[in-house]
Design a protein around this motif. Structure first.
Motif: not given
Length: 115
Positions: A1-6, A24-26, A76-78, A102-108
């Motif tokens: 699972v990956q969340l990538v903010e930009s 991605s990954g979910f 798959s975008l927020l 389940e709870s996933y976080w990005g790096q910010g």
């Protein structure tokens, strides 16, 4: 699972930014999505939410009318559209995906609003 903010940047007071979060990954469409932020020396605080299927949104009072959360389940975008930014909005912004326990976080991504 990956969340990538930009999308974080330095902007003047009154300006606008749009943050993105790529998942991605979910199965993105199953997850309720949130934006949180953490200002220097403060605890992480919830900013906005959007539900998985209906797309119902909710906001903390201090961003209502200024920020808009949206999602594109096919891509798959927020997103977080931020207008009329204020210096107090300076923070690291995080996206969060939640599905039952389940709870996933990005790096910010850093948003800095100058006077």
């Amino acid at each position: 699972v990956q969340l990538v903010e930009s999308g974080g940047d330095l902007v003047q007071s009154g300006g606008s930014l749009r943050l993105s979060c790529a998942g991605s990954g979910f199965t993105f469409s199953r997850y309720d999505m949130n934006w949180y932020r953490q200002r220097d020396g403060k605890e992480r605080e919830w900013v906005a939410a959007i539900t998985a299927t209906s797309g119902r949104t909710n906001y903390v009072d201090f961003v209502k009318g200024r920020f808009t959360i949206s999602r594109d389940n096919y891509a798959s975008l927020l997103y977080l559209e931020m207008n009329d930014l204020k210096p107090d909005d300076t923070a690291v912004y995080y996206c969060n995906a939640r599905y039952y326990s389940e709870s996933y976080w990005g790096q910010g991504t850093q948003v800095t609003v100058s006077q």
